[in-house]
Scaffold this motif. Structure first.
Motif, PDB file in Angstrom:
ATOM      1  N   ASP A 268       0.857  -1.182   0.000  1.00 37.37           N
ATOM      2  CA  ASP A 268       0.000   0.000   0.000  1.00 37.37           C
ATOM      3  C   ASP A 268       0.895   1.234   0.000  1.00 37.37           C
ATOM      4  N   THR A 269       0.428   2.295  -0.652  1.00 41.45           N
ATOM      5  CA  THR A 269       1.245   3.506  -0.780  1.00 41.45           C
ATOM      6  C   THR A 269       0.412   4.738  -0.460  1.00 41.45           C
ATOM      7  N   PRO A 270       1.064   5.828  -0.043  1.00 42.57           N
ATOM      8  CA  PRO A 270       0.338   7.090   0.124  1.00 42.57           C
ATOM      9  C   PRO A 270      -0.173   7.585  -1.226  1.00 42.57           C
ATOM     10  N   GLY A 271      -1.152   8.479  -1.175  1.00 44.94           N
ATOM     11  CA  GLY A 271      -1.684   9.060  -2.397  1.00 44.94           C
ATOM     12  C   GLY A 271      -0.617   9.823  -3.159  1.00 44.94           C
ATOM     13  N   ILE A 272      -0.657   9.710  -4.483  1.00 41.30           N
ATOM     14  CA  ILE A 272       0.344  10.347  -5.334  1.00 41.30           C
ATOM     15  C   ILE A 272      -0.292  11.536  -6.041  1.00 41.30           C
ATOM     16  N   ARG A 273       0.308  12.733  -5.862  1.00 43.39           N
ATOM     17  CA  ARG A 273      -0.181  13.923  -6.555  1.00 43.39           C
ATOM     18  C   ARG A 273       0.528  14.108  -7.888  1.00 43.39           C
ATOM     19  N   ARG A 274       1.838  13.946  -7.871  1.00 42.47           N
ATOM     20  CA  ARG A 274       2.635  14.208  -9.072  1.00 42.47           C
ATOM     21  C   ARG A 274       3.681  13.117  -9.206  1.00 42.47           C
ATOM     22  N   VAL A 275       3.729  12.451 -10.350  1.00 46.04           N
ATOM     23  CA  VAL A 275       4.692  11.396 -10.588  1.00 46.04           C
ATOM     24  C   VAL A 275       5.466  11.725 -11.849  1.00 46.04           C
ATOM     25  N   GLY A 276       6.751  12.036 -11.681  1.00 39.80           N
ATOM     26  CA  GLY A 276       7.580  12.348 -12.833  1.00 39.80           C
ATOM     27  C   GLY A 276       8.101  11.079 -13.495  1.00 39.80           C
ATOM     28  N   LEU A 277       8.290  11.140 -14.808  1.00 39.24           N
ATOM     29  CA  LEU A 277       8.895  10.026 -15.518  1.00 39.24           C
ATOM     30  C   LEU A 277      10.365   9.928 -15.139  1.00 39.24           C
ATOM     31  N   TYR A 278      10.931   8.729 -15.325  1.00 37.40           N
ATOM     32  CA  TYR A 278      12.343   8.538 -14.982  1.00 37.40           C
ATOM     33  C   TYR A 278      12.935   7.470 -15.886  1.00 37.40           C
ATOM     34  N   ASP A 279      14.003   7.814 -16.574  1.00 36.97           N
ATOM     35  CA  ASP A 279      14.774   6.841 -17.348  1.00 36.97           C
ATOM     36  C   ASP A 279      13.870   5.996 -18.234  1.00 36.97           C
ATOM     37  N   MET A 280      13.081   6.660 -19.071  1.00 34.54           N
ATOM     38  CA  MET A 280      12.142   5.965 -19.939  1.00 34.54           C
ATOM     39  C   MET A 280      12.846   5.344 -21.142  1.00 34.54           C
ATOM     40  N   SER A 281      12.453   4.134 -21.508  1.00 36.94           N
ATOM     41  CA  SER A 281      12.912   3.535 -22.759  1.00 36.94           C
ATOM     42  C   SER A 281      11.718   3.092 -23.593  1.00 36.94           C
ATOM     43  N   ASP A 282      10.906   2.187 -23.060  1.00 36.26           N
ATOM     44  CA  ASP A 282       9.773   1.668 -23.819  1.00 36.26           C
ATOM     45  C   ASP A 282       8.422   1.987 -23.196  1.00 36.26           C
ATOM     46  N   GLY A 283       8.407   2.485 -21.960  1.00 37.85           N
ATOM     47  CA  GLY A 283       7.143   2.654 -21.254  1.00 37.85           C
ATOM     48  C   GLY A 283       6.141   3.527 -21.982  1.00 37.85           C
ATOM     49  N   VAL A 284       6.578   4.707 -22.432  1.00 36.30           N
ATOM     50  CA  VAL A 284       5.668   5.624 -23.124  1.00 36.30           C
ATOM     51  C   VAL A 284       5.208   5.018 -24.439  1.00 36.30           C
ATOM     52  N   ASP A 285       6.113   4.370 -25.170  1.00 37.50           N
ATOM     53  CA  ASP A 285       5.746   3.766 -26.448  1.00 37.50           C
ATOM     54  C   ASP A 285       4.688   2.682 -26.258  1.00 37.50           C
ATOM     55  N   LEU A 286       4.788   1.906 -25.175  1.00 34.97           N
ATOM     56  CA  LEU A 286       3.809   0.847 -24.937  1.00 34.97           C
ATOM     57  C   LEU A 286       2.433   1.423 -24.616  1.00 34.97           C
ATOM     58  N   VAL A 287       2.401   2.514 -23.852  1.00 34.16           N
ATOM     59  CA  VAL A 287       1.116   3.135 -23.526  1.00 34.16           C
ATOM     60  C   VAL A 287       0.463   3.728 -24.769  1.00 34.16           C
ATOM     61  N   PHE A 288       1.286   4.271 -25.663  1.00 34.30           N
ATOM     62  CA  PHE A 288       0.765   4.917 -26.865  1.00 34.30           C
ATOM     63  C   PHE A 288       1.031   4.056 -28.095  1.00 34.30           C
ATOM     64  N   ALA A 289       0.747   2.759 -27.952  1.00 34.50           N
ATOM     65  CA  ALA A 289       0.955   1.839 -29.065  1.00 34.50           C
ATOM     66  C   ALA A 289       0.100   2.213 -30.268  1.00 34.50           C
ATOM     67  N   ASP A 290      -1.070   2.814 -30.035  1.00 28.09           N
ATOM     68  CA  ASP A 290      -1.927   3.213 -31.149  1.00 28.09           C
ATOM     69  C   ASP A 290      -1.277   4.317 -31.975  1.00 28.09           C
ATOM     70  N   ILE A 291      -0.636   5.273 -31.293  1.00 26.25           N
ATOM     71  CA  ILE A 291       0.056   6.351 -32.012  1.00 26.25           C
ATOM     72  C   ILE A 291       1.286   5.801 -32.733  1.00 26.25           C
ATOM     73  N   GLU A 292       1.997   4.886 -32.097  1.00 28.52           N
ATOM     74  CA  GLU A 292       3.167   4.285 -32.744  1.00 28.52           C
ATOM     75  C   GLU A 292       2.754   3.538 -34.011  1.00 28.52           C
ATOM     76  N   GLU A 293       1.608   2.875 -33.955  1.00 25.01           N
ATOM     77  CA  GLU A 293       1.127   2.142 -35.131  1.00 25.01           C
ATOM     78  C   GLU A 293       0.750   3.100 -36.252  1.00 25.01           C
ATOM     79  N   LEU A 294       0.074   4.192 -35.917  1.00 31.15           N
ATOM     80  CA  LEU A 294      -0.273   5.197 -36.926  1.00 31.15           C
ATOM     81  C   LEU A 294       0.978   5.835 -37.519  1.00 31.15           C
ATOM     82  N   ALA A 295       1.981   6.086 -36.672  1.00 30.26           N
ATOM     83  CA  ALA A 295       3.194   6.772 -37.113  1.00 30.26           C
ATOM     84  C   ALA A 295       3.938   5.997 -38.193  1.00 30.26           C
ATOM     85  N   ALA A 296       3.721   4.680 -38.241  1.00 28.62           N
ATOM     86  CA  ALA A 296       4.388   3.874 -39.266  1.00 28.62           C
ATOM     87  C   ALA A 296       3.964   4.290 -40.672  1.00 28.62           C
TER      88      ALA A 296
END
Length: 369
Positions: A268-296
């Motif tokens: 269990d964790t305290p409530g999170i107000r702001r979560v910054g990204l850190y050392d991203m490689s594939d995380g954003v691409d996986l969330v936006f797989a629809d945009i990545e597919e269109l971008a092809a």
């Protein structure tokens, strides 16, 4: 509360045993305090202060600090006490970046990260179906799921307080669930009402055996209520959301490891107000797989989806096939991930320069007659 003697119930295995230094005993970190951690070993719970090696590692990189879910090597001291001598290699780690907004609305921070949970199999992203008159925050869900993918764990989105949504929103819950599913392609999305016991068994099914999950989300999302429902007991204090503004109170003030009856562990964790990204490689691409597919299908391979001719992503926005909010969220997370990478690189270069200055100073001192 914690199973004694059998650490396998907390996830201990042969792979971890092979990494355990000689002369130490294993334990899992259940809670972290300043300079010490509450750990669970085969002979029970202990408060173990950090050893010199741990302090040195954390001084150069805060990500090396022990966190809830870590497996640690304990060095025995006198009178049955222990020192936390080393953090064993992490299988997964949910890390948030030190990002905040400055007075002009820009990004600021130190490029360093903080581990919220380690050795986690499942990240439950808890998002309340409603906060007063606001519906689920799709941008926050996208951000947390990106970090979850990056951690190496499997994200699962839980739309909590689902019973209250249908009672007060006058809209179909199925529509909200569809919107959330569209925001995180490939991720399981489930409605949950922990207070009513709805969906709890489904959530528990993700924790068969000794699997570990962390529950993340804003205050008032019902995280502690869900943990209590999974545990079958009031292991975490809960409070109601304020009626005036729909905002949650911070009930959980620290992260805590909680074994569940029948197997499985939840953090269990305290409530999170702001979560910054850190050392991203594939995380954003996986969330936006629809945009990545269109971008092809974009005319240019390096298309930024801003105003380039032949941009398939912009065409999808114009036709209504891709929500404009989705592209704006992609742009925002891409910019932040790039900014964090630059900050992290600058910090590493600065640390490297400081290290070589010390080495050169020592060499000059030895060369003097």
């Amino acid at each position: 509360m914690y199973p004694s003697n059998d650490l396998s119930l907390l996830g201990w295995n042969d792979g971890l045993a092979a990494a355990l230094p000689g002369g130490t005993v294993p334990a899992r970190v259940a809670r972290v305090d300043r300079g010490a951690a509450e750990v669970v070993a085969a002979d029970g719970r202990h408060q173990a202060r950090y050893g010199a090696r741990v302090r040195r590692a954390a001084a150069s990189d805060p990500v090396a600090l022990p966190c809830v879910g870590d497996w640690a090597a304990l060095a025995p001291l006198d009178e049955g006490r222990y020192e936390l001598a080393e953090v064993l290699p992490r299988r997964t780690a949910f890390v948030r970046g030190g990002v905040s907004r400055d007075s002009r609305g820009g990004l600021s921070g130190d490029g360093q990260g903080q581990v919220l949970a380690a050795n986690v199999d499942v990240v439950f992203v808890a998002e309340p179906s409603m906060h007063a008159t606001d519906f689920a925050d799709l941008g926050r869900i996208e951000r947390l799921v990106a970090l979850a993918w990056e951690s190496g764990a499997t994200p699962v989105v839980l739309v909590t307080k689902a019973d209250l949504f249908e009672a007060s929103a006058g809209a179909a819950l199925a529509d909200l669930l569809a919107d959330v599913a569209d925001a995180v392609p490939g991720v399981d999305v489930h409605p949950v009402s922990a207070a009513a016991g709805e969906g709890v068994d489904l959530v528990r099914s993700y924790l068969d055996g000794a699997r570990t999950a962390v529950v993340l989300g804003p205050s008032g999302a019902g995280k502690s209520t869900l943990v209590n429902a999974l545990a079958g007991a009031e292991v975490m204090e809960t409070q109601q959301v304020r009626a005036a503004d729909g905002r949650g109170r911070h009930t959980t003030v620290h992260r805590q490891l909680i074994p569940l009856p029948g197997g499985g562990i939840v953090i269990d964790t305290p409530g999170i107000r702001r979560v910054g990204l850190y050392d991203m490689s594939d995380g954003v691409d996986l969330v936006f797989a629809d945009i990545e597919e269109l971008a092809a299908d974009c005319r240019f391979s390096d298309c930024g989806h801003a105003d380039e001719p032949g941009c398939a992503v912009l065409a999808a926005v114009a036709s209504g096939d891709l929500p404009e909010r989705r592209l704006e969220s992609w742009n925002r997370l891409q910019r932040e991930a790039a900014w964090m990478a630059r900050r992290s690189d600058a910090r590493l270069r600065s640390e490297e320069r400081r290290k070589w200055k010390v080495i050169h100073k020592e060499m000059r001192g030895r060369s003097r007659p």
